[in-house]
Design an enzyme around this catalytic site. Structure first.
Site, short mmCIF file in Angstrom:
data_model
loop_
_atom_site.label_atom_id
_atom_site.label_comp_id
_atom_site.label_asym_id
_atom_site.label_seq_id
_atom_site.Cartn_x
_atom_site.Cartn_y
_atom_site.Cartn_z
N LYS A 57 0.06 4.28 -0.30
CA LYS A 57 -0.63 5.46 0.26
C LYS A 57 -0.44 6.66 -0.68
O LYS A 57 -0.34 6.45 -1.89
CB LYS A 57 -0.13 5.76 1.67
CG LYS A 57 -0.10 4.51 2.54
CD LYS A 57 0.08 4.81 3.98
CE LYS A 57 0.28 3.52 4.75
NZ LYS A 57 0.17 3.69 6.18
N GLY A 95 2.58 2.43 10.70
CA GLY A 95 3.50 3.54 10.47
C GLY A 95 4.18 4.03 11.73
O GLY A 95 4.80 5.09 11.73
N GLU A 98 -6.68 4.70 7.99
CA GLU A 98 -6.53 6.12 7.65
C GLU A 98 -7.80 6.66 7.01
O GLU A 98 -8.15 7.82 7.21
CB GLU A 98 -5.29 6.30 6.74
CG GLU A 98 -4.01 6.08 7.54
CD GLU A 98 -2.85 5.54 6.75
OE1 GLU A 98 -2.89 5.54 5.51
OE2 GLU A 98 -1.87 5.09 7.40
N HIS A 124 -9.34 1.01 5.23
CA HIS A 124 -8.05 1.24 5.88
C HIS A 124 -8.25 2.20 7.05
O HIS A 124 -9.08 3.11 6.98
CB HIS A 124 -7.06 1.82 4.86
CG HIS A 124 -5.66 1.84 5.37
ND1 HIS A 124 -5.20 2.80 6.23
CD2 HIS A 124 -4.63 0.99 5.16
CE1 HIS A 124 -3.93 2.55 6.51
NE2 HIS A 124 -3.56 1.45 5.88
N GLU A 141 -5.09 -4.92 10.94
CA GLU A 141 -4.08 -3.86 11.08
C GLU A 141 -4.35 -3.07 12.36
O GLU A 141 -5.15 -2.13 12.35
CB GLU A 141 -4.16 -2.91 9.89
CG GLU A 141 -3.91 -3.57 8.55
CD GLU A 141 -3.35 -2.59 7.54
OE1 GLU A 141 -2.30 -2.86 7.00
OE2 GLU A 141 -3.96 -1.52 7.35
N ASN A 191 0.86 -1.18 0.00
CA ASN A 191 0.00 0.00 0.00
C ASN A 191 0.90 1.23 0.00
O ASN A 191 1.49 1.56 1.02
CB ASN A 191 -0.89 -0.04 1.25
CG ASN A 191 -1.69 1.23 1.44
OD1 ASN A 191 -1.82 2.03 0.50
ND2 ASN A 191 -2.23 1.43 2.63
C1 PEP Z 1 -0.64 0.14 6.12
O1 PEP Z 1 -0.75 1.33 5.88
O2 PEP Z 1 -1.51 -0.64 5.69
C2 PEP Z 1 0.50 -0.29 6.89
C3 PEP Z 1 0.49 -1.49 7.39
O3 PEP Z 1 1.52 0.62 7.06
P1 PEP Z 1 2.97 0.34 7.71
O4 PEP Z 1 3.47 -0.97 7.13
O5 PEP Z 1 3.80 1.50 7.32
O6 PEP Z 1 2.77 0.23 9.19
#
Ligand code: PEP
Length: 250
Positions: free
Chosen positions: A11, A172, A97, A95, A166, A9
């Site tokens: 982003k 992040g 976000e 997601h 997640e 991803n």
């Molecule tokens: C994500 O945005 O789905 C994610 C898992 O980000 P990161 O790997 O940067 O934690």
């Protein structure tokens, strides 16, 4: 056995040329025999060019989002039909976000899944608890509620849906859920999917872990029960790191 998947991803990162270079580097470094399916989810603006580059390769294109509406006066939205016409095969939905910054939840997410089903795009449906929710012991309830709010009542087969666990506190932040914490939550999700769709479908849906997966923790996470791969954010922007994560399946 659920299919093994590693999805990147990106982003809102990379300009089109950088996205193409990243895709080329990933393709160039991939071993011929992969232990998992690989999906790249660039920003909408690069999708067309990345799709052309990936055509005929073992790497599949995905989008990061889709409109909950079918078509019409929804300025700025991108519909499932438009994505399908481009050749998109997967789409991230829900997601954290999008939940946090764009207030997406419940019916909106349910409608996104309906739109994708209409055109045969497979959703990568994300669920996960915040730090406060985990600290107050609500992680199981939160994740089950998120599944319940949006998942369809029936599925015809297990490859119509991918779920990504997640934990918001791990995205992040550099903080990864321990393999045991992740596996425990994947077990909760697996039981729910079996309860919902029966063991032949619910037992075979891929459940990905996402949250600071890196080359040095991927193999251990992927070896755990019910962790069928990863949704990778930051590390997917670096071809060498992303390839190491893919190779964690070999
Ligand atoms: C994500 O945005 O789905 C994610 C898992 O980000 P990161 O790997 O940067 O934690």
């Amino acid at each position: 056995m659920p299919e093994k998947i590693v999805a990147g991803n990106w982003k809102m990162n990379t300009l089109p040329e950088q996205g193409l270079t990243l895709s080329e580097s990933v393709l160039g470094a991939l071993p011929e025999i992969l232990g998992c399916k690989v999906i790249l989810c660039p920003p909408f603006t690069h999708l067309d060019r990345v799709i052309r580059l990936l055509k005929g390769t073992s790497v599949l294109p995905g989008s990061q989002n889709v409109s909950a509406y079918k078509q019409g006066a929804y300025t700025g939205e991108v519909s499932a039909d438009m994505l399908a016409a481009m050749g998109i095969q997967y789409s991230i939905v829900g997601h954290s976000e999008r939940r946090q910054y764009f207030s997406e939840r419940g019916d909106t997410l349910k409608n996104k899944l309906v739109r994708l089903k209409e055109v045969g795009i497979i959703p990568i449906f994300c669920v996960g608890e915040t730090l406060e929710e985990r600290e107050s012991g609500q992680e199981g309830t939160v994740v089950l509620t998120q599944l319940n709010e949006a998942l369809p009542e029936t599925l015809e087969n297990s490859t119509e849906l991918v779920v990504a666990y997640e934990p918001v506190w791990a995205i992040g932040t550099g903080k990864t859920a321990s393999p045991e914490q992740a596996s425990e939550m994947h077990g909760v999700i697996r039981q729910d999917l079996i309860h919902r769709y029966g063991s032949s479908i619910g037992g075979e849906i891929s459940i990905l872990y996402g949250g600071s997966v890196k080359p040095d923790n991927a193999a251990e996470l992927f070896s755990m029960d019910d962790i069928d791969g990863g949704l990778i954010g930051g590390a997917a922007l670096n071809a060498a790191d992303f390839i190491s994560i893919i190779k964690a399946f070999k």
